[in-house]
Design an enzyme around this catalytic site. Structure first.
Site, short mmCIF file in Angstrom:
data_model
loop_
_atom_site.label_atom_id
_atom_site.label_comp_id
_atom_site.label_asym_id
_atom_site.label_seq_id
_atom_site.Cartn_x
_atom_site.Cartn_y
_atom_site.Cartn_z
N VAL A 58 -15.05 -29.40 -55.36
CA VAL A 58 -15.34 -29.57 -53.93
C VAL A 58 -15.30 -28.26 -53.17
O VAL A 58 -15.77 -28.21 -52.02
CB VAL A 58 -14.36 -30.58 -53.30
CG1 VAL A 58 -14.53 -31.96 -53.90
CG2 VAL A 58 -12.90 -30.11 -53.43
N TYR A 149 0.07 -26.14 -48.18
CA TYR A 149 -0.20 -27.58 -48.12
C TYR A 149 0.05 -28.12 -46.71
O TYR A 149 -0.76 -28.87 -46.16
CB TYR A 149 0.69 -28.30 -49.13
CG TYR A 149 0.37 -29.76 -49.32
CD1 TYR A 149 -0.68 -30.16 -50.15
CD2 TYR A 149 1.12 -30.75 -48.70
CE1 TYR A 149 -0.97 -31.49 -50.34
CE2 TYR A 149 0.85 -32.09 -48.89
CZ TYR A 149 -0.20 -32.46 -49.70
OH TYR A 149 -0.49 -33.79 -49.88
#
Length: 309
Positions: A58, A149
């Site tokens: 992706v 993250y």
């Protein structure tokens, strides 16, 4: 009528559980992830429904557009796009290599934005569709040693809210954000690690199937945001109402519950390349209830039924 569902990140954890859940409904699937061999395994697990596998990184330019084109070529339309692709890295911010930090953000935020762009353009052209993005409770709170993250999930939270505002003129196009807390998936073991200790999900830990059910339910009952996790509300309240107390406690709690104590050398995990051997639905952080039922717990239950039944 079966829907056409794209699942990006379909080879492990929440994405793999989600693919199975849609297959159980009889929906037609387009399964996307980096590892072709694992995609083939997931397609076998979804036997009984028509499923197309599209090996996809992706983060590569044009990859998400190619995924959409492959879907339309095969099925003629896209009804649901689910984006679960994510990677993770542990380490103090100043000790985490810049290339690792940036690749986590590229995967977890920029690729999600790219998926939203491709899906929403298709949905606007057809007039309807459902986009489901997978965020995290860490899009509302913070935790040390997970800076890339956390930054990605906070960014995704803001992006989703903005897109929901822009979609107010298109009531048949729905965008849902599913925010899990700790989930029993392999992402913790597969994470890049520059901290020296293997990470783990702090309790209480939910099964990936629970998150998958929430994702599937969003297709039938679209909601702006869905939280999956018993402590999510408590954590968010503490972070907002008592920030000083939260900041004092979060470090020790992270070291106690979010790190396993098992030493590990510095490595990039799956941030740049997949590890098919480590891909599965569950991460081994919860007991397999099916094994418990057929094992000691099942034996006790059978004995009780014989005694009192």
């Amino acid at each position: 009528m079966s829907r056409v569902v794209v699942v990006a990140g379909a080879t492990s954890g929440i994405g793999r559980a989600t693919a199975r859940a849609f297959a159980e409904r009889g929906d037609r699937l387009v399964l996307a992830a980096r590892a072709p061999q694992t995609l083939a395994e997931v397609r076998e697990e979804c036997a009984g429904v028509e499923a197309l596998t599209v090996p996809t990184d992706v983060t590569e330019p044009g990859a998400l557009e190619a995924l959409a084109e492959a879907t339309i070529e095969r099925f003629g339309r896209i009804d649901v796009w689910v984006h679960t692709a994510a990677v993770m890295a542990y380490g103090r911010f100043d000790e985490l290599p810049e290339r690792v930090f940036e690749q986590v953000v590229r995967t977890d935020l920029l690729a999600a934005a790219g998926a939203a762009r491709v899906a929403l353009r298709h949905f606007r052209a057809t007039g309807a569709g459902t986009l489901i993005l997978t965020g995290s409770v860490l899009g509302h709170i913070t935790a040390p040693y997970m800076s890339a993250y956390v930054a990605s999930k906070w960014g995704l939270q803001g992006l989703a809210r903005t897109l929901q505002q822009e979609l107010r003129d298109s009531p048949d196009i729905r965008l849902c954000l599913v925010n899990p807390g700790s989930v029993d998936t392999p992402v913790y073991q597969q994470a890049a690690n520059y901290l020296g200790q293997v990470g783990r999900p702090p309790p209480p830990v939910a099964g990936p199937q629970r998150v998958a059910r929430a994702i599937v339910d969003c297709v039938d009952r679209p909601r702006r945001e869905v939280s999956v996790g018993r402590l999510n509300v408590v954590l968010r309240a503490g972070f907002t109402v008592l920030p000083g107390v939260y900041d004092v406690l979060v470090g020790p709690l992270m070291r106690l519950a979010g790190l396993s104590g098992r030493p590990v050398g510095a490595h990039d995990g799956t941030v740049f390349a997949p590890n098919p051997a480590g891909e599965s639905v569950r991460g081994g952080h919860l007991p397999d209830l099916r094994q418990l039922v057929s094992g000691p717990v099942g034996a006790v239950g059978a004995a009780l039924r014989r005694r009192f039944g």
